[in-house]
Motif scaffolding. Sequence first.
Motif, short mmCIF file in Angstrom:
data_model
loop_
_atom_site.label_atom_id
_atom_site.label_comp_id
_atom_site.label_asym_id
_atom_site.label_seq_id
_atom_site.Cartn_x
_atom_site.Cartn_y
_atom_site.Cartn_z
N ASP A 56 0.82 -1.22 0.00
CA ASP A 56 0.00 0.00 0.00
C ASP A 56 0.85 1.26 0.00
O ASP A 56 0.36 2.35 -0.35
N LYS A 57 2.12 1.13 0.38
CA LYS A 57 3.00 2.29 0.49
C LYS A 57 4.02 2.39 -0.65
O LYS A 57 4.44 3.48 -1.01
N TYR A 58 4.44 1.23 -1.20
CA TYR A 58 5.51 1.23 -2.19
C TYR A 58 5.20 0.29 -3.35
O TYR A 58 4.56 -0.75 -3.17
N SER A 59 5.67 0.67 -4.52
CA SER A 59 5.62 -0.20 -5.70
C SER A 59 7.02 -0.26 -6.30
O SER A 59 7.83 0.64 -6.11
N VAL A 60 7.30 -1.33 -7.03
CA VAL A 60 8.62 -1.51 -7.63
C VAL A 60 8.59 -0.98 -9.06
O VAL A 60 7.87 -1.51 -9.91
N PHE A 61 9.36 0.07 -9.32
CA PHE A 61 9.39 0.69 -10.64
C PHE A 61 10.48 0.09 -11.52
O PHE A 61 10.28 -0.14 -12.71
N ALA A 62 11.66 -0.14 -10.96
CA ALA A 62 12.78 -0.66 -11.75
C ALA A 62 13.67 -1.53 -10.88
O ALA A 62 13.88 -1.25 -9.70
N LEU A 63 14.21 -2.59 -11.50
CA LEU A 63 15.16 -3.48 -10.85
C LEU A 63 16.39 -3.58 -11.75
O LEU A 63 16.27 -3.60 -12.97
N THR A 64 17.57 -3.65 -11.15
CA THR A 64 18.79 -3.75 -11.96
C THR A 64 19.73 -4.77 -11.37
O THR A 64 19.78 -4.99 -10.16
N ALA A 65 20.48 -5.41 -12.26
CA ALA A 65 21.51 -6.38 -11.86
C ALA A 65 22.61 -6.35 -12.89
O ALA A 65 22.38 -6.04 -14.06
N ARG A 66 23.81 -6.70 -12.47
CA ARG A 66 24.93 -6.70 -13.40
C ARG A 66 24.88 -7.94 -14.30
O ARG A 66 24.95 -7.83 -15.52
N GLU A 67 24.75 -9.12 -13.69
CA GLU A 67 24.84 -10.33 -14.49
C GLU A 67 24.00 -11.49 -13.99
O GLU A 67 23.96 -12.54 -14.62
N ARG A 68 23.29 -11.36 -12.89
CA ARG A 68 22.49 -12.47 -12.36
C ARG A 68 21.12 -12.48 -13.04
O ARG A 68 20.10 -12.08 -12.47
N VAL A 69 21.12 -12.96 -14.27
CA VAL A 69 19.91 -12.89 -15.09
C VAL A 69 18.78 -13.74 -14.52
O VAL A 69 17.62 -13.31 -14.46
N ALA A 70 19.10 -14.95 -14.09
CA ALA A 70 18.04 -15.83 -13.58
C ALA A 70 17.38 -15.24 -12.34
O ALA A 70 16.15 -15.26 -12.21
N GLU A 71 18.20 -14.71 -11.42
CA GLU A 71 17.64 -14.10 -10.21
C GLU A 71 16.81 -12.87 -10.54
O GLU A 71 15.73 -12.66 -9.98
N LEU A 72 17.29 -12.06 -11.49
CA LEU A 72 16.55 -10.86 -11.87
C LEU A 72 15.23 -11.23 -12.53
O LEU A 72 14.20 -10.59 -12.29
N ALA A 73 15.23 -12.26 -13.35
CA ALA A 73 14.00 -12.70 -14.00
C ALA A 73 12.96 -13.12 -12.96
O ALA A 73 11.77 -12.77 -13.08
N GLN A 74 13.39 -13.84 -11.94
CA GLN A 74 12.46 -14.25 -10.88
C GLN A 74 11.92 -13.04 -10.13
O GLN A 74 10.73 -12.98 -9.80
N GLN A 75 12.78 -12.05 -9.86
CA GLN A 75 12.32 -10.83 -9.21
C GLN A 75 11.30 -10.09 -10.07
O GLN A 75 10.32 -9.52 -9.55
N CYS A 76 11.52 -10.08 -11.38
CA CYS A 76 10.57 -9.42 -12.28
C CYS A 76 9.21 -10.12 -12.24
O CYS A 76 8.16 -9.47 -12.24
N ARG A 77 9.22 -11.44 -12.18
CA ARG A 77 7.96 -12.17 -12.11
C ARG A 77 7.22 -11.88 -10.81
O ARG A 77 5.99 -11.82 -10.78
#
Length: 410
Positions: free
Chosen positions: A31-52
């Motif tokens: 209710d207070k925060y939303s995720v606008f952008a996520l960044t990672a250098r090279e951990r593609v699999a972890e970033l993909a899961q965070q995006c989902r």
Amino acid sequence: MYSNTPQPVCVLGSTGSIGVSTLDVLARHPDKYSVFALTARERVAELAQQCRQHAPRYAVVLDEERASQLRTALAGDDLPTEVLYGVGALCQVASDARVAVVMAAIVGAAGLKPTLAAVRSGKKVLLANKESLVMAGPLFMQALAESDAQLLPIDSEHNAIFQCLPHPCDTLESAGVDRILLTGSGGPFRTTPPAALEAVTPDEACAHPNWSMGRKISVDSATMMNKGLEFIEACYLFHAKPEDIEVVVHPQSIVHSMVQYRDGSLLAQMGNPDMRTPIAHALAFPERIDSGVSAMDLIAQGRLDFEAPDEVRFPCLRLAREAMAVGGSAPTVLNAANEVAVEAFLSGRLPFTGIAQLIEKVMKSSEIVELTDLNAVELADRIARERACDLLEEMCGTPVGQPCPQSRSM
């Protein structure tokens, strides 16, 4: 007070330990925060899961190859996420007009440009990237003064100091502060005989007794360079002179730092060693929100110990003090040499004791210049890295066989 609309948050370095903790806190308060952008250098699999899980508007990676990998990983998922790559994209999402809060948690020199972009855009910046201040402290603080940005420290020690100071606090003197006590655990080798340190392995150095951190920061903690970098950062954050700050070893990591006032009062911020506490504090400041961290049980804790740091065992702390005393590009050189040395240690090319030896050689052989602009910072950083790699070859006795580690942002 909070608005009815969740505040959009950009998390720079979302797959690192600070980023993961930030997302945990954000998820507790949809209710207070939303995720606008996520960044990672090279951990593609972890970033993909965070995006989902968080469905950000943007996801940013280091280069085009990883961007392609991330797009493939997210193909078929019904997400609003646009995949970008490169330093320019990091700066873009950090300064986007829709963003309210930026968590600056990219480790090392790579975090400087996007963190500065967030500051210059007037964001609420939660600073976990201490290297931004170490490398370019005067320029960073000037940019902060010239913007409408709000800077809140995330390192547990600096956040503790912030909590123990009055607000506003123009100067330590006007606030009646006698000194700042910057605490550190002493890492995994606090009692290890100095003669045994040369044989330390990367896995041993990364086994911190209290905190769960990335490998680079864990090694910095083991050498106490992390405390040295925090010492430099504290000078800038709190407009303190080096003599205003005393480093104190506190093995339990319960007292995160203290402020001594001239009337004899000593204010300490305490809590279980969990980064979600300072993250939640900075996110909600000046209010308080649930962080997910359990309350500390003082009875169960039983005791709190404090001791002076051993700068013979931990020469990196001395090197950081010397760099801050010299000023100019000296802290930039210190940071660059440390990043090269730590990477060499983690890859097995340099012994643990060689980290401080390499840094000191680089500092003694480097020209210290005034940092007039960001170009000067980048030049000092690059020259120091090149010098560190040359000296690393000399120390190893043979060519290192790998390219010199460069800042990922430059």
